[in-house]
Design a protein around this motif. Structure first.
Motif, short mmCIF file in Angstrom:
data_model
loop_
_atom_site.label_atom_id
_atom_site.label_comp_id
_atom_site.label_asym_id
_atom_site.label_seq_id
_atom_site.Cartn_x
_atom_site.Cartn_y
_atom_site.Cartn_z
N GLN A 353 0.83 -1.21 0.00
CA GLN A 353 0.00 0.00 0.00
C GLN A 353 0.86 1.26 0.00
N ASP A 356 2.35 1.62 -3.43
CA ASP A 356 1.36 2.18 -4.38
C ASP A 356 1.15 3.66 -4.12
N LYS A 357 0.99 4.00 -2.84
CA LYS A 357 0.75 5.42 -2.51
C LYS A 357 1.97 6.25 -2.87
N CYS A 360 2.00 6.69 -6.55
CA CYS A 360 0.96 7.67 -6.91
C CYS A 360 1.39 9.08 -6.55
#
Length: 425
Positions: A353, A356-357, A360
């Protein structure tokens, strides 16, 4: 026997009756001759009186006719001189109007140069700022107005030049007619002053002969009227042409002034719109830089957290791998083993996570940076466009003239500003 001898002429002698008859005949002849002489003297005296009176009256009437002719010619000479004076005044006035129109035409060179320079400068705008905006449209309209004004003024100047040439021709014809009439007037005045006692009178050969080029008085009057009408028509056309020159100059000035005002307004409006867009972009850039700073700090924190999670993952996996070497029955799935496995799964999910963050966030940061660069470039383009439009407005300030107001404006419109004395304030 005769005492005296007498002699007689050897001619026939008349009798007394013949003598009396002859005497009577002489008396009758003398009376007749005297009567004839009296009649002749009477008729001669009557003829002399009649011829003298007729000659005097003929001379009197012809003198009156010559005087009337002299008066008529003098009237025509006065008319022609007045027409010549009017033609001279109209020619001078028309030349002044033509000169004013030519000066007005020369003054269009500066607006034409300024407008073309503005178009060239604005064509130097970059990228997205190179647009067909209203200012560009109005500048091109102004260029068309200037060209139209130039063409109109050139046509008026050409018409004025042609009219001046026609007036020169009319003036030449009037001058010839005036010279002929002055010569005829001098001849008639000399003839009026001529009498039977003058020394320069002689018999003339075939004095009653009519010259081949002689015209009737009606034809003479018709030609004089035609010449006068030609001059009057040309003068009226000249007045209309002078008015058209004045109107053309005013129309050209007003059209250019109106278009200049519209163009200046559109230029100022474009400058205002560009300034507003620049300010908006500057605000956007400022906010984006703030967000980039915040996002950079978050990325740093997320990186630190990611590193912590990786280290924690390494610890958990090391614990699991090391506890797998427990001997014998000690290798049991106890609570610690289950907890460590659960911790590894949770850490892996957290790392995923966070990764991914983090990806992003980096993508967002890169997008913000790209947008910031794009805004910076656009800002530079807008600054350059603003600079260009500002310079164009400064160049166009040369087209703005101080317009008289109130009484001064009325004096200029009435063309009497030179007749009013200047008052020092």
């Amino acid at each position: 026997m005769q005492s005296v001898v007498t002699f007689e002429k050897p001619l026939p002698h008349l009798s007394l009756a013949d003598w009396d008859a002859r005497l009577y005949d002489l008396q009758v002849t003398a009376d007749t001759r005297r009567a004839d002489a009296f009649d002749l003297r009477h008729s001669a005296r009557q003829l002399r009186n009649e011829t003298r009176i007729k000659t005097e009256w003929d001379t009197y009437h012809n003198n009156n006719r010559l005087q009337a002719r002299i008066y008529e010619i003098e009237q025509w000479i006065s008319t022609i001189k007045e027409l010549l004076d009017r033609i001279d005044r109209e020619m001078n006035a028309l030349k002044e109007e033509k000169a004013s129109t030519e000066r007005e035409l020369e003054q269009l060179n500066m607006p034409l140069l300024v407008t073309s320079e503005c178009l060239s400068n604005r064509d130097g705008r970059r990228s997205t700022e190179l647009t067909y905006d209203l200012a560009d449209t109005e500048l091109k309209k102004e260029l068309c107005v200037i060209e139209s004004n130039k063409k109109m003024l050139i046509d008026r100047c050409q018409s004025a030049w042609e009219k001046i040439n026609r007036l020169e021709v009319v003036k030449f014809k009037l001058q010839l007619d005036l010279n002929d009439k002055n010569e005829a007037l001098q001849i008639d005045k000399d003839m009026v002053s001529l009498d039977k006692d003058c020394a320069n009178i002689t018999y003339k050969t075939n004095s009653l002969k009519t010259p081949n080029r002689m015209i009737t008085n009606a034809q003479w009057l018709e030609k004089c009227e035609a010449t006068r009408k030609m001059a009057v028509d040309e003068l009226q056309d000249t007045l209309k042409l002078r008015e058209s020159l004045f109107v053309a100059r005013g129309k050209a000035r007003n059209a250019l002034r109106a278009q200049t005002d519209v163009t200046n307004y559109m230029m100022r409006r474009r400058v205002y719109d560009t300034q507003r867009a620049r300010n908006e972009l500057q605000w956007q850039k400022m906010k984006m830089e703030e967000n980039m700073d915040k996002l950079s700090k978050d990325l740093k924190i997320m990186g630190e957290q990611f590193a912590d999670k990786v280290n924690a993952m390494k610890v958990a996996e090391t614990r699991l791998a090391t506890r797998a070497y427990r001997p014998g029955i000690e290798l049991a799935a106890d609570e610690a083993d289950l907890g460590l496995k659960e911790e590894v799964r949770n850490l892996r999910e957290s790392i995923r996570q966070l990764q991914d963050k983090l990806d992003c966030a980096k993508a967002t940061y890169n997008a913000l940076e790209a947008a910031s660069i794009k805004i910076t470039i656009d800002l530079q383009d807008k600054e350059q466009s603003l600079d260009t439009d500002t310079r164009a407005l400064e160049m166009r300030s040369a087209l703005e003239t101080k317009r008289p107001q109130g009484t001064d404006r009325n004096l200029v419109l009435a063309k009497v500003e030179d007749e009013v004395p200047k008052v020092d304030m």
